[in-house]
Design a protein around this motif. Structure first.
Motif, short mmCIF file in Angstrom:
data_model
loop_
_atom_site.label_atom_id
_atom_site.label_comp_id
_atom_site.label_asym_id
_atom_site.label_seq_id
_atom_site.Cartn_x
_atom_site.Cartn_y
_atom_site.Cartn_z
N SER A 1 0.85 -1.19 0.00
CA SER A 1 0.00 0.00 0.00
C SER A 1 0.87 1.23 0.00
CB SER A 1 -0.89 0.03 1.25
OG SER A 1 -1.81 -1.03 1.24
N LEU A 2 0.49 2.21 -0.82
CA LEU A 2 1.19 3.49 -0.90
C LEU A 2 0.25 4.57 -0.38
CD1 LEU A 2 3.63 5.21 -1.78
CD2 LEU A 2 2.54 5.36 -4.05
N ASP B 1 -1.98 12.38 -4.91
CA ASP B 1 -1.46 12.46 -6.27
C ASP B 1 -0.75 13.78 -6.57
OD1 ASP B 1 -2.28 9.89 -6.86
OD2 ASP B 1 -4.24 10.55 -7.60
N LYS C 1 5.69 6.26 -7.27
CA LYS C 1 4.84 5.59 -8.26
C LYS C 1 5.61 5.28 -9.54
CE LYS C 1 0.23 7.14 -6.94
NZ LYS C 1 -0.97 7.85 -7.39
N PRO D 1 5.44 10.22 1.01
CA PRO D 1 4.73 8.94 0.99
C PRO D 1 5.13 8.03 2.15
CG PRO D 1 6.59 8.84 -0.51
CD PRO D 1 6.56 10.25 0.07
N VAL E 1 5.32 11.38 -3.85
CA VAL E 1 4.47 10.22 -4.11
C VAL E 1 4.57 9.81 -5.58
CG1 VAL E 1 2.07 9.39 -4.16
CG2 VAL E 1 2.90 10.72 -2.20
N GLN F 1 -5.25 7.16 -0.68
CA GLN F 1 -5.18 8.62 -0.76
C GLN F 1 -5.29 9.26 0.62
OE1 GLN F 1 -4.73 10.63 -3.64
NE2 GLN F 1 -4.12 8.63 -4.43
N PRO G 1 -3.15 2.18 -3.93
CA PRO G 1 -2.98 3.58 -3.52
C PRO G 1 -4.00 3.94 -2.45
CG PRO G 1 -4.10 3.47 -5.64
CD PRO G 1 -3.77 2.06 -5.24
#
Length: 142
Positions: free
Chosen positions: A6-7, A11, A20, A57, A16, A34, A32
């Motif tokens: 999980s990140l 965006d 990615k 992140p 981040v 958020q 992802p």
């Protein structure tokens, strides 16, 4: 999708997006998650448990949690060495290290919109371009 990967971030974050891009270059997927900066989520207890300073992140991977872009990208490179994003040649690695260090100076001085690390076997594997709000900063290869 990578099991349990999980990140956490948003965006709009250059940091981040850099993670990615490394994940994409490695052919890895992640979930992802958020973090809504406008709603103050980075400073809520749930995210502060992930990162004590409320930053992004944050990556959960291979049963561990990693904070900070440099640490995340280096872990991914070490854990999944192919395709290589960091040069094998020590001179090129040193130049790549300068590019990584330079990214922070450019972002602090100019404001940042985007970043990209280009890799390849026939060219220096860390040419970082930042397009800033006040101009551009290009760190050329040796």
């Amino acid at each position: 999708m990578e099991r349990g990967t999980s990140l956490y971030g948003f965006d709009g974050s250059t940091y981040v997006r850099a993670v990615k891009m490394v994940l994409a270059d490695k052919g890895m997927d992640c979930q992802p998650d958020q973090i809504n900066v406008l709603a103050g989520e980075p400073h809520k207890p749930e995210h502060l448990a992930r990162h004590p300073f409320g930053k992004v992140p944050v990556l959960d991977i291979d049963g561990i949690r990693i904070r900070e872009t440099d640490a995340i990208c280096r872990y991914i490179e070490d854990a999944r060495p192919e395709p290589a994003l960091i040069p094998a040649n020590r001179r090129h690695r040193a130049a790549a290290g300068l590019s990584f260090s330079g990214q922070h100076a450019c972002m602090m001085q100019q404001g940042h919109i985007s970043a990209r690390i280009f890799a390849g076997h026939t060219r220096l594997a860390a040419n970082v371009l930042y397009i800033g709000l006040g101009g551009a900063c290009l760190l050329p290869p040796c």
